[in-house]
Design a protein around this motif. Structure first.
Motif, mmCIF file in Angstrom:
data_model
loop_
_atom_site.group_PDB
_atom_site.id
_atom_site.type_symbol
_atom_site.label_atom_id
_atom_site.label_comp_id
_atom_site.label_asym_id
_atom_site.label_seq_id
_atom_site.Cartn_x
_atom_site.Cartn_y
_atom_site.Cartn_z
ATOM 1 N N LYS A 16 -12.760 4.315 2.767
ATOM 2 C CA LYS A 16 -12.728 2.814 3.344
ATOM 3 C C LYS A 16 -11.771 2.542 4.083
ATOM 4 O O LYS A 16 -10.597 2.921 3.641
ATOM 5 C CB LYS A 16 -13.310 1.589 2.288
ATOM 6 N N ILE B 196 -8.680 -9.866 11.062
ATOM 7 C CA ILE B 196 -10.057 -9.659 10.581
ATOM 8 C C ILE B 196 -10.389 -10.427 9.310
ATOM 9 O O ILE B 196 -9.378 -10.646 8.465
ATOM 10 C CB ILE B 196 -10.257 -8.296 10.638
ATOM 11 N N ARG B 197 -11.455 -10.477 9.099
ATOM 12 C CA ARG B 197 -12.265 -10.828 7.645
ATOM 13 C C ARG B 197 -13.347 -9.850 7.320
ATOM 14 O O ARG B 197 -14.111 -9.529 8.242
ATOM 15 C CB ARG B 197 -12.595 -12.191 7.642
ATOM 16 N N VAL B 198 -13.365 -9.527 6.076
ATOM 17 C CA VAL B 198 -14.319 -8.516 5.736
ATOM 18 C C VAL B 198 -14.719 -8.684 4.300
ATOM 19 O O VAL B 198 -14.164 -8.734 3.311
ATOM 20 C CB VAL B 198 -13.602 -6.873 5.574
ATOM 21 N N ALA C 91 -15.626 -4.654 1.703
ATOM 22 C CA ALA C 91 -14.640 -3.315 2.374
ATOM 23 C C ALA C 91 -15.384 -2.198 2.447
ATOM 24 O O ALA C 91 -15.066 -1.329 3.161
ATOM 25 C CB ALA C 91 -13.342 -3.651 1.820
ATOM 26 N N GLN D 212 0.778 -1.155 0.028
ATOM 27 C CA GLN D 212 0.106 0.007 0.017
ATOM 28 C C GLN D 212 0.774 1.311 0.173
ATOM 29 O O GLN D 212 0.693 2.074 -0.762
ATOM 30 C CB GLN D 212 -1.001 0.090 0.997
ATOM 31 N N THR E 242 -9.835 -0.219 4.713
ATOM 32 C CA THR E 242 -9.127 -1.255 4.220
ATOM 33 C C THR E 242 -8.136 -0.627 3.378
ATOM 34 O O THR E 242 -7.182 -1.191 3.130
ATOM 35 C CB THR E 242 -9.519 -2.527 3.587
ATOM 36 N N ASN E 243 -8.394 0.591 2.796
ATOM 37 C CA ASN E 243 -7.267 1.074 1.872
ATOM 38 C C ASN E 243 -6.342 1.955 2.790
ATOM 39 O O ASN E 243 -5.251 2.327 2.149
ATOM 40 C CB ASN E 243 -8.155 1.990 0.905
ATOM 41 N N TYR E 244 -6.542 2.042 3.945
ATOM 42 C CA TYR E 244 -5.304 2.622 4.911
ATOM 43 C C TYR E 244 -4.700 1.626 5.864
ATOM 44 O O TYR E 244 -3.664 1.626 5.967
ATOM 45 C CB TYR E 244 -6.132 3.832 5.670
ATOM 46 N N VAL E 245 -5.573 0.570 6.469
ATOM 47 C CA VAL E 245 -5.201 -0.307 7.446
ATOM 48 C C VAL E 245 -5.918 -1.485 7.109
ATOM 49 O O VAL E 245 -7.316 -1.180 7.215
ATOM 50 C CB VAL E 245 -4.737 0.153 8.336
ATOM 51 N N VAL E 246 -5.452 -2.698 7.237
ATOM 52 C CA VAL E 246 -6.151 -3.983 7.756
ATOM 53 C C VAL E 246 -5.453 -4.275 8.869
ATOM 54 O O VAL E 246 -4.518 -4.872 8.803
ATOM 55 C CB VAL E 246 -5.947 -4.833 6.500
ATOM 56 N N VAL F 149 -11.155 -8.556 2.499
ATOM 57 C CA VAL F 149 -10.286 -9.512 3.259
ATOM 58 C C VAL F 149 -10.979 -10.734 3.706
ATOM 59 O O VAL F 149 -11.683 -10.934 4.509
ATOM 60 C CB VAL F 149 -9.720 -8.779 4.389
ATOM 61 N N HIS G 25 -10.793 -4.743 -1.800
ATOM 62 C CA HIS G 25 -12.080 -4.837 -1.849
ATOM 63 C C HIS G 25 -12.711 -5.656 -0.832
ATOM 64 O O HIS G 25 -13.934 -5.532 -0.354
ATOM 65 C CB HIS G 25 -12.567 -5.389 -3.115
#
Lengths: 211, 211, 211
Positions: free
Chosen positions: C171, C181-183, C186, B151, C173-177, B166, B164
């Protein structure tokens, strides 16, 4: 020469030459008579509702036509399109009759989402039959029968052809984001939705075309 | 040499060499004996359920094997893959036993979404343990421990690595769009879903794998 | 020199030079005194809560500052950013006061999603006024008044500018995951959400910022 609507569009065709979708950057409702006359003269328009496919080589004449009637905004669109390899189309609708082509349907849906007409304020009879079912991807609209080959080729090249939806309608925000709105998940709003100023569509919402 | 399923796949590995996912363009259920024999001879297959990682340099032999038995469709897939730098795999499943590798799980999920087998019509026991949790992005599958660096690098280069989802499962439409369906929001349908012809999944719907 | 939070960010500005968003790869809560002193000396920081826009040419000095105090992780971020053309910013927050800039809001939202602070555990008063409404696209954050021209230009070049949402918040997840976790989708989780380890957000779920 009264006129219902006008649009200069850039779109996507299948390998077989069928239109998949058309993007109208700045469609016009009740375009000025002199604009229609100037453009019509440049393109050989002879009245009625016409979907005119144009070549990139015709853009210079189109730009001159727009400038001759002071339509600076439309002339600027032409300038951006000069040199493009994408298929181009001009729609001139003398009246609000049933749409006859994919481009006409897209023009009418765009008028709705640009808030130039109100929901149920435009004739969309028979529109479903003019809209192909399309794979909407990160690389644009793809014909369904071309999709597996496109996906495989992308994979071979280390890319993913990301299919966002498979539908006759694209999402509105890829065509126009009307002023003063917020949209949590843009997949929820189809082109042809009429989203009023001040509207916030949170992530659970869904707005259909013409609604 | 009876055979349960066959697939030639192109996929993604983590930097550590672990498979993240495999795309099977055209998996086969109960592949013809002569096809399995020809491919098996080319790749040194000795029976049973095998996940065989292959090199790009083996594709020519694989293409010849397919052509020797008249499998033009599979040969065409090989042609598109020639020259690729992506990891390649061939799965040959003699029987429907519990999947042992990530590639086997993806082959079985693909059989479901290609409508070659029915929901609950295939042995998926223990599949969760074979599926890594993955970041599904606009640049493909990314291992979670590599995500922050990817990223940051994308940002430095003026791109966004768009995550999109995880999840252990990808969305179906990035692998196959079976005929005769419409899908409002493709994020809602996981690979492994069996979506019948004529189905329209509107934006609120969600179809799970194997359902 | 007590310190509440620190972040080195790379972000997006509008053509007019307004910040649209900032990505903090590894924000710090209660950064070490010597780190703040070294960075502060390099950048001319004189205390208080400061959003300091920096040039790419200052990165070498910043890297040296990080290395002088053993902050290898931060130094590595600088290395990736060297040579970038994207706008850069350093936020140093002496205390948890109301955020005054877009960058400060993004730093605080990032602290939440990095699980460095708990929901309602940080002062976000007035944050909405510091966050512009933005079009979140496959090509990054785009100012709304620049969107139609960007969309047209992309079309002319055969691309689609895909607008995922129109919102003050991106959103998460474009910054941190965050780990564990599962998403499913997103788009449903905004930056600023605090998603606990072990959480699975299925496709119907939605988690708001600061929740």
């Amino acid at each position: 020469m009264s006129n219902f609507a006008f649009g200069l569009g850039v779109g996507t065709q299948s390998a077989a030459g069928d239109w998949l979708e058309v993007y109208f950057n700045a469609p016009l409702l009740n375009a000025a008579d002199d604009l229609i006359k100037a453009v019509g003269d440049a393109l050989g328009y002879e009245g009625g509702n016409q979907t005119i496919e144009i070549e990139e080589s015709q853009l210079k004449a189109l730009e001159a036509a727009f400038l001759s009637v002071g339509a600076e905004d439309q002339a600027e669109i032409v300038e951006v399109l000069e040199g493009t390899r994408q298929p181009l189309v001009v729609c001139i609708l003398a009246s609000d009759e049933e749409p006859q082509t994919t481009a006409e349907v897209y023009l009418k849906l765009s008028l709705l989402s640009h808030r130039l007409v109100k929901p149920h304020g435009i004739n969309l009879t028979g529109m479903f039959g003019k809209l192909p079912n399309v794979a909407w991807t990160n690389e644009g609209a793809v014909a369904l029968d071309e999709l597996p080959k496109r996906q495989l080729a992308a994979r071979a090249q280390g890319r993913v052809l990301d299919v966002h939806s498979v539908d006759k309608f694209p999402k509105m925000t890829n065509y126009v984001v009307p002023a003063g709105i917020r949209v949590g998940d843009a997949a929820r709003i189809r082109l042809g939705a009429h989203v009023g100023e001040g509207t916030t569509v949170m992530h659970e919402g869904f707005i259909n075309f013409n609604a």
